[in-house]
Design a protein around this motif. Structure first.
Motif, PDB file in Angstrom:
ATOM      1  N   ALA A 136      32.976 -18.772 -50.791  1.00  0.00           N
ATOM      2  CA  ALA A 136      32.659 -19.642 -51.776  1.00  0.00           C
ATOM      3  C   ALA A 136      32.922 -20.378 -53.249  1.00  0.00           C
ATOM      4  O   ALA A 136      33.716 -20.996 -53.483  1.00  0.00           O
ATOM      5  CB  ALA A 136      31.316 -20.301 -51.927  1.00  0.00           C
ATOM      6  N   SER A 137      32.689 -19.158 -53.782  1.00  0.00           N
ATOM      7  CA  SER A 137      32.838 -18.684 -55.114  1.00  0.00           C
ATOM      8  C   SER A 137      34.491 -17.918 -55.979  1.00  0.00           C
ATOM      9  O   SER A 137      35.266 -18.846 -56.123  1.00  0.00           O
ATOM     10  CB  SER A 137      31.942 -17.648 -56.396  1.00  0.00           C
ATOM     11  OG  SER A 137      32.093 -16.529 -55.154  1.00  0.00           O
ATOM     12  N   GLY A 138      35.147 -17.643 -54.700  1.00  0.00           N
ATOM     13  CA  GLY A 138      36.433 -17.026 -53.988  1.00  0.00           C
ATOM     14  C   GLY A 138      37.350 -17.864 -54.635  1.00  0.00           C
ATOM     15  O   GLY A 138      38.294 -18.212 -55.214  1.00  0.00           O
ATOM     16  N   ALA A 139      37.358 -18.791 -52.803  1.00  0.00           N
ATOM     17  CA  ALA A 139      37.998 -19.960 -52.852  1.00  0.00           C
ATOM     18  C   ALA A 139      37.957 -20.549 -54.246  1.00  0.00           C
ATOM     19  O   ALA A 139      39.257 -21.115 -54.630  1.00  0.00           O
ATOM     20  CB  ALA A 139      37.672 -20.322 -51.909  1.00  0.00           C
ATOM     21  N   ALA A 196      36.447  -9.873 -51.228  1.00  0.00           N
ATOM     22  CA  ALA A 196      35.105  -8.880 -51.696  1.00  0.00           C
ATOM     23  C   ALA A 196      33.874  -9.441 -50.339  1.00  0.00           C
ATOM     24  O   ALA A 196      33.245  -8.524 -49.677  1.00  0.00           O
ATOM     25  CB  ALA A 196      34.497  -8.780 -53.145  1.00  0.00           C
ATOM     26  N   GLY A 197      34.321 -11.048 -49.909  1.00  0.00           N
ATOM     27  CA  GLY A 197      33.984 -11.406 -48.793  1.00  0.00           C
ATOM     28  C   GLY A 197      34.294 -10.862 -47.473  1.00  0.00           C
ATOM     29  O   GLY A 197      33.340 -10.716 -46.985  1.00  0.00           O
ATOM     30  N   ARG A 251      21.056 -10.442 -42.753  1.00  0.00           N
ATOM     31  CA  ARG A 251      21.265  -9.861 -43.976  1.00  0.00           C
ATOM     32  C   ARG A 251      22.717  -9.278 -44.649  1.00  0.00           C
ATOM     33  O   ARG A 251      23.298  -8.728 -43.828  1.00  0.00           O
ATOM     34  CB  ARG A 251      20.510  -8.684 -44.598  1.00  0.00           C
ATOM     35  CG  ARG A 251      19.612  -8.673 -45.701  1.00  0.00           C
ATOM     36  CD  ARG A 251      18.971  -7.402 -45.477  1.00  0.00           C
ATOM     37  NE  ARG A 251      19.874  -5.837 -46.090  1.00  0.00           N
ATOM     38  CZ  ARG A 251      19.562  -5.438 -46.199  1.00  0.00           C
ATOM     39  NH1 ARG A 251      18.605  -4.555 -45.251  1.00  0.00           N
ATOM     40  NH2 ARG A 251      20.759  -4.365 -46.619  1.00  0.00           N
ATOM     41  N   GLY A 252      23.149 -10.478 -45.284  1.00  0.00           N
ATOM     42  CA  GLY A 252      24.050  -9.949 -45.506  1.00  0.00           C
ATOM     43  C   GLY A 252      25.431 -11.242 -45.710  1.00  0.00           C
ATOM     44  O   GLY A 252      26.468 -11.624 -46.015  1.00  0.00           O
ATOM     45  N   GLN A 253      24.881 -12.086 -44.591  1.00  0.00           N
ATOM     46  CA  GLN A 253      25.838 -13.572 -44.185  1.00  0.00           C
ATOM     47  C   GLN A 253      25.769 -14.003 -45.534  1.00  0.00           C
ATOM     48  O   GLN A 253      27.054 -14.505 -45.293  1.00  0.00           O
ATOM     49  CB  GLN A 253      25.364 -14.321 -42.973  1.00  0.00           C
ATOM     50  CG  GLN A 253      25.629 -13.426 -41.426  1.00  0.00           C
ATOM     51  CD  GLN A 253      24.873 -13.681 -40.560  1.00  0.00           C
ATOM     52  OE1 GLN A 253      23.488 -14.029 -40.640  1.00  0.00           O
ATOM     53  NE2 GLN A 253      25.715 -13.519 -39.373  1.00  0.00           N
ATOM     54  N   ARG A 254      24.611 -15.027 -45.867  1.00  0.00           N
ATOM     55  CA  ARG A 254      24.653 -15.458 -47.396  1.00  0.00           C
ATOM     56  C   ARG A 254      25.446 -14.859 -48.148  1.00  0.00           C
ATOM     57  O   ARG A 254      26.801 -15.329 -48.560  1.00  0.00           O
ATOM     58  CB  ARG A 254      23.340 -15.401 -47.505  1.00  0.00           C
ATOM     59  CG  ARG A 254      22.573 -16.424 -46.685  1.00  0.00           C
ATOM     60  CD  ARG A 254      21.374 -17.163 -47.483  1.00  0.00           C
ATOM     61  NE  ARG A 254      20.568 -16.195 -48.213  1.00  0.00           N
ATOM     62  CZ  ARG A 254      19.835 -16.422 -49.256  1.00  0.00           C
ATOM     63  NH1 ARG A 254      18.962 -17.805 -48.308  1.00  0.00           N
ATOM     64  NH2 ARG A 254      19.390 -15.866 -50.109  1.00  0.00           N
ATOM     65  N   LEU A 255      25.824 -13.559 -48.598  1.00  0.00           N
ATOM     66  CA  LEU A 255      26.669 -13.043 -49.343  1.00  0.00           C
ATOM     67  C   LEU A 255      27.894 -12.814 -49.118  1.00  0.00           C
ATOM     68  O   LEU A 255      29.151 -13.293 -50.219  1.00  0.00           O
ATOM     69  CB  LEU A 255      26.524 -11.314 -49.690  1.00  0.00           C
ATOM     70  CG  LEU A 255      27.009 -10.458 -50.691  1.00  0.00           C
ATOM     71  CD1 LEU A 255      27.155 -10.872 -52.157  1.00  0.00           C
ATOM     72  CD2 LEU A 255      26.811  -9.317 -50.653  1.00  0.00           C
ATOM     73  N   VAL A 256      28.558 -13.232 -48.054  1.00  0.00           N
ATOM     74  CA  VAL A 256      29.658 -13.334 -47.364  1.00  0.00           C
ATOM     75  C   VAL A 256      30.098 -14.769 -47.930  1.00  0.00           C
ATOM     76  O   VAL A 256      31.276 -15.373 -48.285  1.00  0.00           O
ATOM     77  CB  VAL A 256      30.165 -13.788 -46.336  1.00  0.00           C
ATOM     78  CG1 VAL A 256      31.261 -13.867 -45.174  1.00  0.00           C
ATOM     79  CG2 VAL A 256      30.038 -11.293 -45.648  1.00  0.00           C
ATOM     80  N   ALA A 289      32.037  -8.185 -47.708  1.00  0.00           N
ATOM     81  CA  ALA A 289      30.391  -8.058 -47.326  1.00  0.00           C
ATOM     82  C   ALA A 289      31.494  -8.177 -45.668  1.00  0.00           C
ATOM     83  O   ALA A 289      29.611  -7.845 -44.927  1.00  0.00           O
ATOM     84  CB  ALA A 289      30.401  -8.554 -47.840  1.00  0.00           C
ATOM     85  N   LEU A 290      31.649  -9.209 -44.783  1.00  0.00           N
ATOM     86  CA  LEU A 290      31.431  -9.716 -43.845  1.00  0.00           C
ATOM     87  C   LEU A 290      31.992  -8.163 -42.680  1.00  0.00           C
ATOM     88  O   LEU A 290      31.133  -7.934 -41.904  1.00  0.00           O
ATOM     89  CB  LEU A 290      33.019 -10.402 -43.128  1.00  0.00           C
ATOM     90  CG  LEU A 290      32.672 -11.348 -42.165  1.00  0.00           C
ATOM     91  CD1 LEU A 290      32.115 -11.518 -41.534  1.00  0.00           C
ATOM     92  CD2 LEU A 290      34.537 -11.626 -41.702  1.00  0.00           C
ATOM     93  N   ALA A 291      32.856  -7.428 -43.263  1.00  0.00           N
ATOM     94  CA  ALA A 291      32.879  -5.951 -42.571  1.00  0.00           C
ATOM     95  C   ALA A 291      31.928  -5.181 -42.691  1.00  0.00           C
ATOM     96  O   ALA A 291      31.416  -5.103 -41.097  1.00  0.00           O
ATOM     97  CB  ALA A 291      33.949  -4.782 -42.714  1.00  0.00           C
ATOM     98  N   VAL A 292      30.674  -5.151 -43.717  1.00  0.00           N
ATOM     99  CA  VAL A 292      29.706  -4.552 -43.913  1.00  0.00           C
ATOM    100  C   VAL A 292      28.532  -5.198 -42.473  1.00  0.00           C
ATOM    101  O   VAL A 292      27.758  -4.427 -41.619  1.00  0.00           O
ATOM    102  CB  VAL A 292      29.392  -4.451 -44.597  1.00  0.00           C
ATOM    103  CG1 VAL A 292      28.252  -4.088 -44.881  1.00  0.00           C
ATOM    104  CG2 VAL A 292      30.404  -3.621 -45.998  1.00  0.00           C
ATOM    105  N   CYS A 293      28.374  -6.720 -43.284  1.00  0.00           N
ATOM    106  CA  CYS A 293      27.261  -7.101 -42.445  1.00  0.00           C
ATOM    107  C   CYS A 293      27.515  -6.567 -40.531  1.00  0.00           C
ATOM    108  O   CYS A 293      27.304  -6.989 -39.541  1.00  0.00           O
ATOM    109  CB  CYS A 293      27.600  -8.954 -42.273  1.00  0.00           C
ATOM    110  SG  CYS A 293      26.162 -10.115 -42.681  1.00  0.00           S
TER     111      CYS A 293
END
Length: 127
Positions: free
Chosen positions: A77-80, A111-112, A67-72, A115-119
């Motif tokens: 993608a949106s940030g880039a 934020a990505g 869980r969370g990988q898709r959020l990353v 989120a990666l760190a949390v994931c």
């Protein structure tokens, strides 16, 4: 192949990054101010580095879906798109109103990474 459209999107981001880099190195020489060439180069670098990072998460996702990988992936993608895209358009069109979009893209990129760190912190070693 699972997540086929995500893989295609990341591949196209890589293609665009290489094409933009070549265009900046060869097509913009002499056409824009040197400071704008640096801005264009920054956009290329951020796009390519985050494309490579997305590839890493896609591979990780196939090995260990979490869980969370898709959020990353979505944040990067949106940030880039916002960060690099606004800089590309700023250099190519001179549209100064895009200036405030760039930091928003940068915040999404950061934020990505958070989120990666949390994931990654949630990941448990295989037994």
């Amino acid at each position: 192949m699972p997540h086929r459209f995500t893989w295609i999107g990341v591949a196209l981001s890589g293609l665009l990054g290489v094409a933009a880099g070549a265009f900046g190195a060869h097509g913009l020489q002499g056409d824009v101010a040197p400071g704008l060439l640096e801005t264009f180069d920054t956009a290329v670098r951020y796009q390519v580095w985050h494309t490579l990072a997305m590839l890493g998460v896609l591979v990780w996702r196939q090995i260990q879906p979490l869980r969370g990988q898709r959020l990353v992936l979505a944040l990067w993608a949106s940030g880039a798109a916002l960060f690099s895209g606004s800089l590309y358009l700023l250099v190519l069109t001179g549209a100064r109103w895009l200036g405030p979009v760039t930091p928003l893209g940068g915040l999404l990129l950061m934020a990505g990474w958070l989120a990666l760190a949390v994931c990654a912190g949630r990941a448990r070693p295989a037994r």
